[in-house]
Design a protein around this motif. Structure first.
Motif, PDB file in Angstrom:
ATOM      1  N   LEU A 164       0.936  -1.300   0.060  1.00 57.81           N
ATOM      2  CA  LEU A 164      -0.096  -0.048  -0.024  1.00 57.81           C
ATOM      3  C   LEU A 164       0.838   1.228  -0.080  1.00 57.81           C
ATOM      4  O   LEU A 164       1.985   1.234   0.431  1.00 57.81           O
ATOM      5  CB  LEU A 164      -0.907   0.053   1.188  1.00 57.81           C
ATOM      6  N   SER A 165       0.183   2.041  -0.542  1.00 57.41           N
ATOM      7  CA  SER A 165       0.819   3.839  -0.621  1.00 57.41           C
ATOM      8  C   SER A 165       0.067   4.526   0.377  1.00 57.41           C
ATOM      9  O   SER A 165      -1.065   4.537   0.350  1.00 57.41           O
ATOM     10  CB  SER A 165       0.991   4.445  -1.973  1.00 57.41           C
ATOM     11  N   ALA A 166       0.665   5.174   1.535  1.00 57.05           N
ATOM     12  CA  ALA A 166      -0.041   5.785   2.557  1.00 57.05           C
ATOM     13  C   ALA A 166       0.285   7.430   2.241  1.00 57.05           C
ATOM     14  O   ALA A 166       1.303   7.718   2.033  1.00 57.05           O
ATOM     15  CB  ALA A 166       0.449   5.327   3.811  1.00 57.05           C
ATOM     16  N   VAL A 167      -0.797   8.157   2.684  1.00 55.68           N
ATOM     17  CA  VAL A 167      -0.437   9.499   3.061  1.00 55.68           C
ATOM     18  C   VAL A 167      -0.857  10.062   4.051  1.00 55.68           C
ATOM     19  O   VAL A 167      -1.795   9.381   4.780  1.00 55.68           O
ATOM     20  CB  VAL A 167      -1.326  10.194   1.886  1.00 55.68           C
ATOM     21  N   ALA A 168      -0.014  10.869   4.848  1.00 59.01           N
ATOM     22  CA  ALA A 168      -0.380  11.402   6.060  1.00 59.01           C
ATOM     23  C   ALA A 168      -0.194  12.865   6.134  1.00 59.01           C
ATOM     24  O   ALA A 168      -0.009  13.439   5.306  1.00 59.01           O
ATOM     25  CB  ALA A 168       0.614  10.669   7.234  1.00 59.01           C
ATOM     26  N   SER A 169      -0.577  13.401   7.235  1.00 56.74           N
ATOM     27  CA  SER A 169      -0.713  14.813   7.566  1.00 56.74           C
ATOM     28  C   SER A 169       0.605  15.376   7.454  1.00 56.74           C
ATOM     29  O   SER A 169       1.824  14.854   8.114  1.00 56.74           O
ATOM     30  CB  SER A 169      -1.301  15.216   8.755  1.00 56.74           C
ATOM     31  N   ALA A 170       0.857  16.808   7.060  1.00 58.19           N
ATOM     32  CA  ALA A 170       2.214  17.261   6.868  1.00 58.19           C
ATOM     33  C   ALA A 170       2.474  18.083   8.283  1.00 58.19           C
ATOM     34  O   ALA A 170       3.655  18.018   8.610  1.00 58.19           O
ATOM     35  CB  ALA A 170       2.424  18.128   5.798  1.00 58.19           C
ATOM     36  N   SER A 171       1.481  18.262   9.142  1.00 56.62           N
ATOM     37  CA  SER A 171       1.749  19.199  10.189  1.00 56.62           C
ATOM     38  C   SER A 171       1.075  18.285  11.464  1.00 56.62           C
ATOM     39  O   SER A 171       1.487  18.717  12.596  1.00 56.62           O
ATOM     40  CB  SER A 171       0.987  20.241   9.985  1.00 56.62           C
ATOM     41  N   ALA A 206      -2.408   7.363  -3.806  1.00 56.01           N
ATOM     42  CA  ALA A 206      -2.165   7.050  -2.452  1.00 56.01           C
ATOM     43  C   ALA A 206      -3.292   6.131  -2.095  1.00 56.01           C
ATOM     44  O   ALA A 206      -4.448   6.059  -3.112  1.00 56.01           O
ATOM     45  CB  ALA A 206      -2.188   8.045  -1.491  1.00 56.01           C
ATOM     46  N   ASP A 207      -3.125   5.098  -1.475  1.00 55.38           N
ATOM     47  CA  ASP A 207      -4.248   4.053  -1.080  1.00 55.38           C
ATOM     48  C   ASP A 207      -4.930   4.307   0.002  1.00 55.38           C
ATOM     49  O   ASP A 207      -6.104   3.858   0.352  1.00 55.38           O
ATOM     50  CB  ASP A 207      -3.550   2.662  -1.066  1.00 55.38           C
ATOM     51  N   ILE A 208      -4.269   4.682   1.318  1.00 54.90           N
ATOM     52  CA  ILE A 208      -4.723   4.621   2.263  1.00 54.90           C
ATOM     53  C   ILE A 208      -4.464   6.040   3.415  1.00 54.90           C
ATOM     54  O   ILE A 208      -3.356   6.491   2.964  1.00 54.90           O
ATOM     55  CB  ILE A 208      -4.468   3.436   3.410  1.00 54.90           C
ATOM     56  N   TYR A 209      -5.284   6.712   3.960  1.00 52.71           N
ATOM     57  CA  TYR A 209      -4.907   7.672   4.688  1.00 52.71           C
ATOM     58  C   TYR A 209      -5.689   7.691   5.986  1.00 52.71           C
ATOM     59  O   TYR A 209      -6.820   7.889   6.272  1.00 52.71           O
ATOM     60  CB  TYR A 209      -5.700   9.198   4.044  1.00 52.71           C
ATOM     61  N   PRO A 210      -4.817   7.299   7.092  1.00 55.60           N
ATOM     62  CA  PRO A 210      -5.212   7.227   8.372  1.00 55.60           C
ATOM     63  C   PRO A 210      -5.255   8.656   9.354  1.00 55.60           C
ATOM     64  O   PRO A 210      -4.060   9.210   8.985  1.00 55.60           O
ATOM     65  CB  PRO A 210      -4.390   6.262   9.174  1.00 55.60           C
TER      66      PRO A 210
END
Length: 282
Positions: A164-171, A206-210
């Motif tokens: 999976l490709s994940a994206v998360a918050s920059a801050s 991206a695939d997932i954003y928690p």
């Protein structure tokens, strides 16, 4: 502009969000005044001016639909969230990115119906990008220098693979997010600010954003609508669909529980939540 059509109400809301984006860029160019809210978070004159513009123009479209805007809600006006149909507005999501001179800030407008984000528009004026969706179809638009739509294309989520490709918050990344992702087969991790995280999942980048931190409904509704229209989903940690609105709203009632957005089916995400065996308090 391409000849891909968009529903008329969606086009009207796109136009309002684009106008707010132009105003925000003008304010930043002339110099931004920064203050602090009661919770310590920053607010600028760009936030306030943009919300005034959006509120005025949404009322012109249909004055019978209540509007819940971040700045008005912060001042105590949030009763519209108890309605069956209402607008959720974040006039400048990613204020910290905006203040730092970065491009990852957005204008978010969403029409909520029966607890679901039915129609949403996300404009990233400094990136010259617009994302929109109406629950069954979503778009990404490239903007011209004058912040008008130059090119429109339909977007869909990618079919998540075993890696999976994940994206998360920059801050706002925290230990809970890291622990959750460490339990999943993550091959690549991206970082971006504001509601653009939803949009990266919607476009298949991206695939997932928690998100295991504090967010408000106006932060997420528009991006969530884009994601759902592109084929994705957003669930709370116990596997329920993330809902919007509140019977007896106040600022705390409009706070989201922890959630995970995903480019695949709700069933596949529920399995990932089960496999992760991570208990996250919401």
């Amino acid at each position: 502009m391409s000849d891909i059509p968009a529903p008329s109400l969606l086009r009207e809301i796109e136009s309002i969000a684009l106008a707010a984006g132009r105003l925000i860029l003008e304010v930043r160019q002339s110099g931004t005044s920064v203050q602090r809210k009661g919770d310590g978070s920053p607010v600028t004159d760009a936030d306030q001016f943009a919300e005034e513009l959006i509120t005025r123009e949404l009322q012109r479209i249909d004055s019978s639909i209540s509007i819940v805007g971040e700045e008005a809600a912060s001042a105590g006006d949030f009763g519209g969230a108890s309605e069956r149909t209402f607008f959720l507005v974040d006039p400048l999501d990613g204020t910290k990115e905006f203040i730092r001179g970065r491009a990852d800030f957005t204008v978010n407008i969403c029409l909520v119906e029966n607890g679901r984000p039915q129609l949403g528009v996300v404009v990233a004026p400094a990136r010259r990008e617009l994302f929109s969706g109406n629950g069954s179809i979503s778009y990404k638009c490239q903007l011209s220098d004058d912040q008008t739509i130059r090119e429109r294309s339909r977007i869909t989520t990618a079919t998540p693979s075993n890696l999976l490709s994940a994206v998360a918050s920059a801050s706002h990344e925290n230990a809970e997010t890291k622990d959750f992702l460490d339990r999943l087969p993550i091959g690549k991790k991206l970082s971006v600010g504001s509601s653009l995280k939803f949009c990266l999942v919607a476009t298949g980048e991206a695939d997932i954003y928690p998100r295991f931190g504090t967010t408000m409904q106006w932060d997420t509704a528009a991006g969530d609508a884009v994601l759902r229209g592109a084929g994705g989903c957003t669930l709370t940690c116990d596997g329920r669909e993330l809902g919007y609105g509140a019977k007896d709203p106040d600022t705390k009632a409009l706070q989201n529980p922890h959630f995970v957005s995903f480019g695949g089916s709700a069933e596949a995400l529920r399995e990932l939540l089960r496999v992760s065996t991570l208990e996250v308090s919401s």
